[in-house]
Design a protein around this motif. Structure first.
Motif, mmCIF file in Angstrom:
data_model
loop_
_atom_site.group_PDB
_atom_site.id
_atom_site.type_symbol
_atom_site.label_atom_id
_atom_site.label_comp_id
_atom_site.label_asym_id
_atom_site.label_seq_id
_atom_site.Cartn_x
_atom_site.Cartn_y
_atom_site.Cartn_z
ATOM 1 N N GLU A 64 1.223 -0.840 -0.024
ATOM 2 C CA GLU A 64 -0.337 -0.217 -0.099
ATOM 3 C C GLU A 64 0.881 1.270 0.419
ATOM 4 O OE1 GLU A 64 -3.217 0.492 2.723
ATOM 5 O OE2 GLU A 64 -4.290 -1.213 2.641
ATOM 6 N N ALA A 65 0.417 2.592 -0.097
ATOM 7 C CA ALA A 65 0.968 3.588 0.530
ATOM 8 C C ALA A 65 1.646 3.968 0.974
ATOM 9 C CB ALA A 65 0.041 4.604 -0.501
ATOM 10 N N ALA A 66 2.044 2.744 2.531
ATOM 11 C CA ALA A 66 2.807 3.436 3.185
ATOM 12 C C ALA A 66 3.468 4.480 3.691
ATOM 13 C CB ALA A 66 3.532 2.237 3.452
ATOM 14 N N SER A 67 4.546 4.872 2.846
ATOM 15 C CA SER A 67 5.083 6.300 3.292
ATOM 16 C C SER A 67 4.813 7.444 2.426
ATOM 17 C CB SER A 67 5.990 6.253 1.947
ATOM 18 O OG SER A 67 6.502 4.966 1.780
ATOM 19 N N LEU A 68 2.817 7.524 2.639
ATOM 20 C CA LEU A 68 1.576 8.714 1.760
ATOM 21 C C LEU A 68 1.790 9.133 3.366
ATOM 22 C CD1 LEU A 68 0.310 7.682 -1.579
ATOM 23 C CD2 LEU A 68 2.844 9.080 -1.672
ATOM 24 N N ARG A 69 1.336 10.764 3.014
ATOM 25 C CA ARG A 69 1.011 11.199 4.877
ATOM 26 C C ARG A 69 -0.007 11.927 3.990
ATOM 27 N NH1 ARG A 69 3.381 7.564 6.091
ATOM 28 N NH2 ARG A 69 5.438 7.681 8.039
ATOM 29 N N ASN A 70 -0.264 12.586 5.451
ATOM 30 C CA ASN A 70 -1.965 13.620 4.627
ATOM 31 C C ASN A 70 -1.430 14.735 3.998
ATOM 32 O OD1 ASN A 70 -3.363 11.113 5.621
ATOM 33 N ND2 ASN A 70 -4.046 11.608 7.535
ATOM 34 N N SER A 71 -0.296 15.094 4.056
ATOM 35 C CA SER A 71 -0.105 16.765 4.330
ATOM 36 C C SER A 71 1.000 16.839 2.984
ATOM 37 C CB SER A 71 0.570 17.820 5.238
ATOM 38 O OG SER A 71 1.662 16.607 5.781
ATOM 39 N N VAL A 72 0.466 17.534 1.865
ATOM 40 C CA VAL A 72 0.923 17.374 0.934
ATOM 41 C C VAL A 72 1.609 18.909 0.772
ATOM 42 C CG1 VAL A 72 1.293 17.226 -1.927
ATOM 43 C CG2 VAL A 72 0.274 15.364 0.015
ATOM 44 N N PRO A 73 2.160 19.338 0.088
ATOM 45 C CA PRO A 73 3.585 20.596 -0.261
ATOM 46 C C PRO A 73 2.331 21.215 -0.686
ATOM 47 C CG PRO A 73 5.367 18.916 -0.107
ATOM 48 C CD PRO A 73 3.629 18.417 -0.130
ATOM 49 N N PRO A 74 2.355 22.880 -1.493
ATOM 50 C CA PRO A 74 0.856 22.815 -1.645
ATOM 51 C C PRO A 74 1.441 23.134 -3.392
ATOM 52 C CG PRO A 74 1.558 24.407 -0.354
ATOM 53 C CD PRO A 74 2.354 23.389 0.021
ATOM 54 N N GLY A 75 2.559 23.124 -3.731
ATOM 55 C CA GLY A 75 3.057 22.996 -4.876
ATOM 56 C C GLY A 75 3.323 21.846 -5.860
ATOM 57 N N ARG A 76 2.744 20.279 -5.173
ATOM 58 C CA ARG A 76 2.744 19.641 -6.225
ATOM 59 C C ARG A 76 2.033 18.876 -5.582
ATOM 60 N NH1 ARG A 76 7.604 18.608 -3.463
ATOM 61 N NH2 ARG A 76 9.728 18.495 -4.985
ATOM 62 N N ALA A 77 0.363 19.470 -4.659
ATOM 63 C CA ALA A 77 -0.641 19.462 -4.528
ATOM 64 C C ALA A 77 -1.625 19.163 -5.835
ATOM 65 C CB ALA A 77 -1.524 20.147 -3.450
ATOM 66 N N THR A 78 -1.926 19.859 -6.463
ATOM 67 C CA THR A 78 -2.405 19.448 -7.833
ATOM 68 C C THR A 78 -1.835 18.564 -8.300
ATOM 69 O OG1 THR A 78 -2.941 21.850 -7.955
ATOM 70 C CG2 THR A 78 -3.498 20.345 -9.751
ATOM 71 N N ALA A 109 3.408 7.738 -7.278
ATOM 72 C CA ALA A 109 2.729 8.814 -6.352
ATOM 73 C C ALA A 109 3.828 9.286 -5.374
ATOM 74 C CB ALA A 109 1.776 7.925 -4.893
ATOM 75 N N LEU A 110 4.829 8.014 -4.687
ATOM 76 C CA LEU A 110 5.814 8.952 -4.012
ATOM 77 C C LEU A 110 6.795 9.495 -5.143
ATOM 78 C CD1 LEU A 110 7.306 5.511 -2.230
ATOM 79 C CD2 LEU A 110 5.956 6.704 -1.290
ATOM 80 N N ARG A 111 6.754 9.592 -6.312
ATOM 81 C CA ARG A 111 7.274 10.512 -7.238
ATOM 82 C C ARG A 111 6.821 12.146 -6.890
ATOM 83 N NH1 ARG A 111 8.851 13.605 -9.496
ATOM 84 N NH2 ARG A 111 9.860 14.160 -11.893
ATOM 85 N N MET A 112 5.596 11.690 -6.814
ATOM 86 C CA MET A 112 4.594 13.195 -6.996
ATOM 87 C C MET A 112 4.422 13.869 -5.848
ATOM 88 S SD MET A 112 2.131 12.348 -9.629
ATOM 89 C CE MET A 112 2.216 11.475 -11.441
ATOM 90 N N ARG A 113 4.783 13.077 -4.928
ATOM 91 C CA ARG A 113 4.385 13.227 -3.596
ATOM 92 C C ARG A 113 5.744 14.158 -2.868
ATOM 93 N NH1 ARG A 113 5.131 15.053 0.573
ATOM 94 N NH2 ARG A 113 4.153 14.363 3.238
ATOM 95 N N PHE A 114 6.733 13.739 -2.875
ATOM 96 C CA PHE A 114 8.008 14.077 -1.693
ATOM 97 C C PHE A 114 9.076 15.068 -3.710
ATOM 98 C CE2 PHE A 114 7.078 10.174 0.478
ATOM 99 C CZ PHE A 114 6.869 11.526 1.464
ATOM 100 N N GLY A 115 8.983 14.402 -4.728
ATOM 101 C CA GLY A 115 9.636 15.061 -6.184
ATOM 102 C C GLY A 115 10.719 14.068 -6.054
ATOM 103 N N VAL A 116 11.222 13.088 -5.418
ATOM 104 C CA VAL A 116 12.093 12.015 -5.542
ATOM 105 C C VAL A 116 12.111 11.276 -6.824
ATOM 106 C CG1 VAL A 116 12.156 11.849 -3.118
ATOM 107 C CG2 VAL A 116 10.506 10.353 -4.446
ATOM 108 N N ARG A 117 13.008 10.994 -7.214
ATOM 109 C CA ARG A 117 12.865 10.264 -8.784
ATOM 110 C C ARG A 117 12.197 9.196 -8.874
ATOM 111 N NH1 ARG A 117 19.470 9.875 -11.432
ATOM 112 N NH2 ARG A 117 19.503 8.772 -9.471
ATOM 113 N N TRP A 118 11.812 8.553 -9.240
ATOM 114 C CA TRP A 118 10.790 7.524 -9.981
ATOM 115 C C TRP A 118 12.106 6.125 -9.677
ATOM 116 C CZ3 TRP A 118 11.136 3.282 -12.865
ATOM 117 C CH2 TRP A 118 9.798 2.462 -12.853
#
Length: 718
Positions: A2-16, A176-185
Motif C-alpha cells: 500500500e501507499a505506506a509512505s504517503l502522508r496526509n499533508s502534501v506541499p502546495p506546489g505538488r498538491a494538484t 505516487a511517491l514521486r509526485m508526493r515528495f519530488g524524488v526520482r521514480w
C-alpha cells in the motif's frame, strides 16, 4: 504494497499533481472493474463456501497486517493479497476486486487512513488485479475453472499474472511517491524493491496453492494460516535485518550505510530541483569529539559508550526535523541537512550542534566535557557525490581541529590531497628526481634557489643571505612557495626537496668562496626534516664534500616545528649545533612557549616575524612588541633579525631599538645567485647615523671583499 509512505499533508506546489494522480488511478480502476462488479450480484448465490471462507480470512487478515519494525517508512504486508489473487484465478475479476476493496476498507479504518489514501489503495489493487487477469487470459483463455488439468503452461501463466500484479501495484505506489515528495521514480522504485518483491511474491504464489486446496475441500483453506504466519515472520525478520544494516547498535542513530543511501537520494532530489530553478543546498557536517580517547583510557569503554549515547541524543535534539544524524564509528558523527538556503544556514546548524555539546555530560557524578570539531561540505560547491563530500567534510573538520576552531568550511587550500595538489606533488617529485643540479625537466619546470641579503643595521654591511626556494612550472607559472611547502611536507617528497635545497645551497656557498665572496646562507627546514637525524648526516657530508666551513650554513626552524615532537627535534638540533651549524628561530613571536625555547635550545639567532615588523611604522603596539622582542633576545645573548623591512622609517625604528640585522625589500628582493653577485658589486652601505646609547650590542669583525663588507664572525647570522 500500500501507499505506506504517503502522508496526509502534501506541499502546495505538488498538491494538484499528486491528488490528480490519486483520483486518476481511482477513476481508471472504476472504469475497468465496473462491468465485472455490476455482474457480481447475480453471481453471489452460486459462489461456493470456499469463496466465502477466503473472503472472511482476507478481511480478518487485513485488520492486522504484518508491519515489520525498523523500516523508514514502514511498509505493511497485507494477507488479503493471497486470498484476492486466489479468488481472481477461481471466480474472476469482480469477486476478487470486491473482496480486496472490502479488506482495504477494514485495514484503512483500523489504521486511520485518510479517505483519499484508502481510495488510492483500493484503486491500486483493482488495477493490479485487472492487469493480472488479462495476462492470465493470454495463456489460459478459458480461465482456471474447476476441473481443469494443470499444465506447466498454466503454472507459467499464474507466475506471469503474479508478476504483472506486483509491477502494476508497486509501480503505481512509487509513482505516487514521486509526485508526493519530488524524488526520482527510479530511486523510489529501487529503494524498497527487494523487500516488497519477496514479501508480495510469497503471498501471490500462495494464491494458486490456495485455489488448488479449495478444489479438494474448503476445509483445507484455514491451513493457509500457517504459511501466512511464516510470511509474517519472514517480513519481520527482513525488517529486523534492514534495521540492523542501517542503524548503529550502540546509539540507535543511522549508520554509514544509511548515510550513503540518503546522500545519493538527496543529491538526486537537489539535482532535479536545481534543474527546475528551485534554490537549495545540501550540507554534510562531520563531527569528531575532542579528548574522547582520554575518557576511554581513564574511565573505561563502558563510560565511553554511555558518553556516545548522550552525544547522539544531544545531536538529534539540536538539528532540524528531517535532518539525518549518523554515527560513523568511534567518536565520529555526521549530520546530513537538506533544503538549505546556503552556507550561513549550514553554519547555523553547526553552531547549534556546538552549543549542544558545551554543557558537560554528568556520568556517575563526574562532569565530562564533550566539545568537538565540525567540518562542513556543501553540495554542489564542494562535491557532487558522497565520497567527495565526505572527504571534503573530513578535510574541513581536521582544518578546524588544527586551527583550534569549532567549525570550519571546506577550503581547497586546506586540502592536501585534492587532485590539484596531488598533481602538483607528482610534478614536484619529477622535477626533484630529474638529472642535473638545476633540476630541469621540460614538462615540470625547474627548481632554483633565490637569495635575499641580510644587512647589519648599525654598519650597513652584508652579513649573510637567506636561501629561498623557487619553482617555475611550465603550466602553473611561478608556484607559491608556501603552497609548495604545504604540498611537500605532507609526504616523503619533503625529504627529496630538503636534500636538493641543502645540496644546491652548500654548492653555491663553495662557488662564492672560490670567487672570493664569503657569505653565510640560511636555509629553512620543516618539521619532517627534524624528526630524524638524517638531515644532520646529510649536512655534515655535504659540508665535507664541498669543503665549506659549518659556520657558513645556518638552519631556520619554526616554533611549530619544535612543538610537533620536542624530544626528537631537540636531539637533531643538538647534533647540528655540535657540527657547528647555527640554528635560528624563525617567525619569533607567532608560536608557542617562546621563553622556554629561548632558554633551553642551542639557538644563535631569532627572527622577528614580518607581521610585526611591517606594522611598526604605523602601529604603536607592533612597535612596542618588536622592541620587547629585541630586548628579550639581547638579554639572552641572541642576535635579532627583522624580516619584512620595506621602508626607511621602519629601518630607522629598528636601528633605534637596537636590532642587529634587517632583511626585506628596502634593501633588495630575493634574486638568483648570479644576480646577487652583481648586486654585491654595486651595493653601498646606507649609514643610519650614530647608534643610540645602550642599543649597540654584538659587534662582529668584517672584511672588505670586492668593495663589500661581509661578516667573518660566528655562524649565527641568517
Amino acid at each position: 504494497m500500500e501507499a505506506a509512505s504517503l502522508r496526509n499533508s502534501v506541499p502546495p506546489g505538488r498538491a494538484t499533481t499528486f491528488f490528480g494522480f490519486v483520483w486518476t488511478v481511482v477513476a481508471v480502476a472504476v472504469a475497468v472493474c465496473a462491468a465485472p462488479l455490476a455482474a457480481l450480484p447475480g453471481r453471489v448465490p452460486a459462489l461456493p463456501a470456499a469463496f466465502w471462507l477466503m473472503a472472511a480470512l482476507a478481511v480478518a487478515g487485513d485488520a492486522h497486517p504484518f508491519t515489520p519494525s525498523g523500516q523508514r517508512p514502514s511498509p505493511a504486508v497485507f494477507p488479503s493479497i493471497c486470498f484476492s489473487f486466489a479468488i481472481l484465478l477461481g471466480w474472476g475479476l469482480g469477486p476478487a476486486v470486491a473482496v480486496q476493496t472490502l479488506a482495504v476498507a477494514v485495514s484503512s479504518w483500523r489504521m486511520r487512513h485518510a479517505v483519499w489514501r484508502a481510495a488510492f489503495n483500493a484503486g491500486q489493487y483493482a488495477c493490479a488485479l485487472a492487469v493480472a487477469r488479462e495476462v492470465a487470459r493470454l495463456a489460459v483463455p478459458g480461465g482456471f475453472a474447476a476441473g481443469f488439468t494443470v499444465s506447466w503452461a498454466d503454472v507459467l501463466a499464474v507466475a506471469a499474472a503474479g508478476a504483472a500484479w506486483f509491477l502494476v501495484s508497486y509501480g503505481l505506489v512509487t509513482l505516487a511517491l514521486r509526485m508526493r515528495f519530488g524524488v526520482r521514480w527510479w530511486s523510489a522504485f529501487r529503494q524498497g524493491f527487494a523487500f516488497e518483491a519477496v514479501s508480495n511474491s510469497s503471498l501471490l504464489l500462495l494464491g494458486p496453492v490456495l485455489m488448488a486446496a479449495a478444489r479438494v475441500s474448503a476445509g483445507l483453506i484455514p491451513l493457509i494460516i500457517v504459511p501466512l504466519y511464516a510470511v509474517s515472520r519472514m517480513a519481520r525478520l527482513s525488517g529486523e535485518q534492514e534495521r540492523q544494516a542501517r542503524l548503529d547498535p550502540l546509539t540507535g542513530l543511522a549508520n554509514r550505510k544509511a548515510l550513503v543511501d540518503e546522500v545519493a537520494e538527496q543529491i538526486s532530489l537537489h539535482a532535479e530541483r536545481a534543474a527546475k530553478g528551485e534554490p537549495g543546498r545540501l550540507a554534510l557536517l562531520l563531527l569528531d569529539l575532542d579528548r574522547f580517547k582520554h575518557v576511554n583510557d581513564a574511565l573505561g569503554h563502558a563510560v565511553g559508550d554511555r558518553l556516545l549515547v548522550e552525544v547522539g541524543r544531544r545531536l538529534t535534539a539540536s538539528v532540524r526535523p528531517g535532518d539525518l544524524v549518523v554515527r560513523l564509528g568511534g567518536d565520529e558523527f555526521a549530520i546530513l541537512s537538506g533544503r538549505l538556503a546556503g552556507l550561513d544556514a549550514a553554519r547555523e546548524i553547526a553552531d547549534g550542534v556546538a552549543a549542544a555539546l558545551t554543557e558537560p555530560v554528568a556520568l556517575d557524578g563526574l562532569p565530562l566535557d564533550v566539545g568537538g570539531s565540525i567540518g562542513i561540505a556543501l553540495y554542489p560547491e564542494h562535491g557532487r557525490d558522497f565520497e567527495t563530500l565526505m572527504r571534503h567534510a573530513d578535510v574541513a573538520m581536521y582544518d578546524a581541529k588544527h586551527r583550534g576552531d569549532t567549525v570550519a568550511v571546506y577550503a581547497a587550500e586546506s586540502d592536501h590531497n585534492s587532485p590539484e595538489r596531488l598533481s602538483l606533488l607528482a610534478d614536484l617529485r619529477q622535477v626533484l628526481e630529474a638529472p642535473g643540479s638545476a633540476g630541469a625537466a621540460d614538462d615540470v619546470g625547474e627548481i632554483t634557489m633565490y637569495y635575499q641579503p641580510q644587512i647589519a643595521i648599525a654598519s650597513g654591511d652584508v652579513v649573510g643571505v637567506e636561501a629561498l626556494l623557487r619553482w617555475r612550472h611550465p603550466r602553473r607559472g611561478m608556484v607559491d612557495p608556501e603552497e609548495l611547502i604545504r604540498v611537500a611536507e605532507q609526504s616523503a617528497v619533503m625529504r627529496l626537496l630538503t636534500r636538493r635545497v641543502v645540496d644546491d645551497v652548500v654548492e653555491q656557498i663553495a662557488k662564492w668562496s672560490a670567487a672570493g665572496i664569503e657569505l653565510r646562507a640560511a636555509v629553512n627546514v620543516s618539521v619532517r626534516d627534524l624528526h630524524t637525524g638524517e638531515i644532520a648526516d646529510q649536512i655534515a657530508d655535504r659540508l665535507a664534500r664541498f669543503n665549506v666551513p659549518p659556520s657558513q650554513l645556518q638552519l631556520e626552524i619554526t616554533e611549530g616545528a619544535l612543538m610537533a615532537d620536542p624530544r626528537r627535534v631537540l636531539a637533531t638540533i643538538s647534533r647540528l649545533d655540535k657540527i657547528g651549524v647555527a640554528i635560528a628561530l624563525d617567525d619569533f613571536g607567532t608560536g608557542y612557549s617562546s621563553m622556554q625555547h629561548l632558554r633551553r635550545l642551542p639557538l644563535a639567532e631569532v627572527k622577528v616575524d614580518r607581521s610585526f615588523v611591517l606594522g611598526m611604522a604605523v602601529d604603536a603596539d607592533d612597535a612596542a612588541i618588536v622592541r620587547s622582542m629585541i630586548e628579550l633576545a639581547g638579554a639572552l645573548g641572541l642576535r635579532v633579525v627583522a624580516e619584512g623591512v620595506e621602508d626607511e622609517r621602519t629601518w630607522r625604528l629598528l636601528h633605534a631599538a637596537g636590532c642587529d640585522v634587517a632583511q626585506g625589500w628596502f634593501y633588495a628582493r630575493p634574486m638568483p645567485a648570479a644576480e646577487l653577485a652583481t648586486w654585491l658589486s654595486r651595493y653601498r652601505p646606507l649609514q643610519p647615523g650614530p647608534v643610540q646609547p645602550g642599543s649597540g650590542r654584538h659587534r662582529w669583525p668584517t672584511a672588505s671583499i670586492r668593495g663589500v663588507r661581509v661578516d667573518q664572525g660566528r655562524a649565527d647570522v641568517n
